[in-house]
Motif scaffolding. Structure first.
Motif, PDB file in Angstrom:
ATOM      1  N   HIS A   3      50.780  15.477 -56.146  1.00 13.16           N
ATOM      2  CA  HIS A   3      51.395  16.534 -56.941  1.00 13.16           C
ATOM      3  C   HIS A   3      50.714  17.791 -57.527  1.00 13.16           C
ATOM      4  CE1 HIS A   3      49.156  13.212 -59.244  1.00 13.16           C
ATOM      5  NE2 HIS A   3      49.101  14.156 -59.964  1.00 13.16           N
ATOM      6  N   ALA A   4      51.324  18.793 -57.945  1.00 14.47           N
ATOM      7  CA  ALA A   4      50.920  20.031 -58.295  1.00 14.47           C
ATOM      8  C   ALA A   4      50.081  20.138 -59.411  1.00 14.47           C
ATOM      9  CB  ALA A   4      51.934  21.033 -58.090  1.00 14.47           C
ATOM     10  N   ALA A   5      48.853  20.827 -59.263  1.00  8.81           N
ATOM     11  CA  ALA A   5      47.699  20.888 -60.385  1.00  8.81           C
ATOM     12  C   ALA A   5      48.549  22.093 -61.653  1.00  8.81           C
ATOM     13  CB  ALA A   5      46.597  21.779 -59.938  1.00  8.81           C
ATOM     14  N   THR A   6      49.514  22.608 -61.261  1.00 10.53           N
ATOM     15  CA  THR A   6      50.036  23.557 -62.469  1.00 10.53           C
ATOM     16  C   THR A   6      50.921  22.634 -63.255  1.00 10.53           C
ATOM     17  OG1 THR A   6      51.952  23.889 -60.781  1.00 10.53           O
ATOM     18  CG2 THR A   6      50.196  25.448 -60.734  1.00 10.53           C
ATOM     19  N   GLU A  36      49.433  11.807 -62.105  1.00  5.19           N
ATOM     20  CA  GLU A  36      49.393  13.302 -62.228  1.00  5.19           C
ATOM     21  C   GLU A  36      50.398  13.796 -61.271  1.00  5.19           C
ATOM     22  OE1 GLU A  36      46.009  16.648 -62.773  1.00  5.19           O
ATOM     23  OE2 GLU A  36      45.464  14.694 -62.015  1.00  5.19           O
ATOM     24  N   SER A  37      50.840  14.927 -61.663  1.00  6.01           N
ATOM     25  CA  SER A  37      51.849  15.659 -60.834  1.00  6.01           C
ATOM     26  C   SER A  37      51.077  17.107 -60.679  1.00  6.01           C
ATOM     27  CB  SER A  37      52.981  15.761 -61.612  1.00  6.01           C
ATOM     28  OG  SER A  37      53.656  14.509 -61.850  1.00  6.01           O
ATOM     29  N   PHE A  38      51.714  17.627 -59.312  1.00  8.00           N
ATOM     30  CA  PHE A  38      51.439  19.201 -59.272  1.00  8.00           C
ATOM     31  C   PHE A  38      52.628  19.684 -58.551  1.00  8.00           C
ATOM     32  CE2 PHE A  38      47.876  16.230 -58.679  1.00  8.00           C
ATOM     33  CZ  PHE A  38      46.681  17.070 -59.214  1.00  8.00           C
ATOM     34  N   ALA A  39      53.058  20.842 -59.262  1.00  7.61           N
ATOM     35  CA  ALA A  39      53.900  21.809 -58.919  1.00  7.61           C
ATOM     36  C   ALA A  39      53.857  23.224 -59.302  1.00  7.61           C
ATOM     37  CB  ALA A  39      55.444  21.182 -59.457  1.00  7.61           C
ATOM     38  N   TYR A  40      54.515  24.194 -58.627  1.00  8.79           N
ATOM     39  CA  TYR A  40      54.594  25.401 -59.038  1.00  8.79           C
ATOM     40  C   TYR A  40      55.336  25.951 -60.500  1.00  8.79           C
ATOM     41  CZ  TYR A  40      52.061  26.850 -54.822  1.00  8.79           C
ATOM     42  OH  TYR A  40      51.191  26.842 -53.971  1.00  8.79           O
TER      43      TYR A  40
END
Length: 372
Positions: free
Chosen positions: A43-46, A220-224
């Protein structure tokens, strides 16, 4: 593709980086070679709070679950998940009874509308959706549908998302395991929102007392931040998330295998698409798959494919090439998502699905996710 064994597979081997891109228009793409092997979903760090990737800006599209409605008193879980939220907690909480009880609420729209839920902040900031890049086409008679997805037993590397986020819901999106260094990564559409205390259930079996490949807690997730389902923002409609290890210490990919994240090689590809329609749209509550050829979605930098049966719940379904019949894994070059949440508006929108083009942006996001 042969039906996979229900026994956990041996840990795969392979390089950890995605393969190089053939996409000439994106100079930011890494060119590191990677072997095909088993992957994880990441997932995205954002993302700041869990997998907060479901946008209120999403217009009604065919592939995602509709907005979260209140569950009835009988359907609502009576016990809150443990605060620690390990995979042991997830498995203990998401029993077969709770999975069955987490049914769509009364406020859900009829089959196939995109999820309009998200965080409260996203909802309040929602902007009117832009019109689709293509005008909606008249619905063709059933006999003219070129292809229709078929139910099957699924594969270990593709599964569903369950969550508790105010109200319990049935699985509302599909996710797939992507090969990564820590072997703990999954991939889904950017507008999907597992919510708090979410779980990934690979090769989900409706009604099963024990899921064949377990229940895994999402960490944990990561997305723009600027992802969306309209205009250029729809090109970023993808997200990664990591999952906690099993109680015995094994990683997700050791158990399920994984797909190799691969830059989209072009607009024309032969793909196998695997997803899980939600039970409201497909009472069989089973995996579906379809072999189809992709093309460019006119006026966008996205792909489209024609195949009926990809109703609400199939957002995030991987578009695979070079599928190994024995392991059920391949190279993931796209997923159901993008414009309108992954398809056109209107009747019979399950027959057409969209995908963002995998280029430098998704590879950069992958790199951030695997460094976490």
């Amino acid at each position: 593709m042969a039906r996979p064994s229900t026994e956990p597979s041996a840990a795969p081997t392979g390089n950890t980086a995605p393969t190089g891109s053939t996409e000439a228009t994106d100079s930011t793409e890494p060119t590191d070679a990677a072997r095909r092997g088993r992957r994880r979903w990441s997932h995205a760090a954002t993302a700041a709070l869990g997998m907060v990737v479901c946008l209120a800006t999403a217009p009604a599209g065919h592939a995602a679950e509709s907005s979260r409605g209140a569950a009835t008193g009988a359907a609502r879980p009576s016990l809150a998940p443990a605060a620690s939220w390990t995979s042991r907690d997830a498995a203990a909480y998401w029993t077969s009874e709770r999975m069955a009880a987490a049914a769509p609420g009364r406020d859900d729209a009829p089959g196939g509308s995109a999820s309009a839920s998200g965080t409260a902040a996203a909802t309040s900031a929602a902007a009117p959706a832009k019109p689709a890049a293509e005008p909606a086409k008249p619905a063709a008679p059933a006999a003219q549908v070129p292809n229709t997805a078929q139910h099957f037993d699924g594969v270990p590397s593709v599964g569903v998302l369950f969550s508790v986020d105010g109200d319990a819901r049935t699985h509302h999106c599909t996710a797939s395991v992507v090969h990564s260094p820590h072997r703990n990564l999954i991939l889904t559409a950017g507008h999907c929102n597992p919510g708090a205390h979410a779980a990934f259930v690979p090769q989900y079996r409706s009604g099963a007392t024990t899921q064949p490949y377990g229940v895994w807690a999402i960490e944990e997730s990561f997305a723009y931040d600027d992802r969306g389902t309209a205009g250029d923002k729809a090109d970023l409609d993808f997200a990664f998330a990591t999952v906690a290890p099993a109680e015995d210490g094994r990683s997700l990919e050791e158990v399920t295998g994984g797909n190799l994240l691969t830059p989209t090689p072009g607009y024309t590809n032969d793909v196998t698409v695997i997803g899980y329609p939600n039970v409201r749209n497909d009472p069989a509550d089973r995996a579906v798959r379809c072999d189809a050829r992709t093309a460019r979605l006119t006026g966008t930098r996205q792909l489209r494919m024609e195949c009926g049966g990809f109703y609400g719940g199939t957002s995030g379904s991987p578009w695979l090439t070079d599928v190994d019949d024995e392991t059920g894994t391949g190279r993931v070059i796209g997923l159901i998502g993008g414009l309108n949440g992954g398809g056109p508006k209107g009747p019979h929108n399950d027959r057409t699905s969209y995908s963002p083009y995998f280029g430098g942006k998704i590879l950069s996001l992958y790199s951030r996710a695997v460094r976490s």
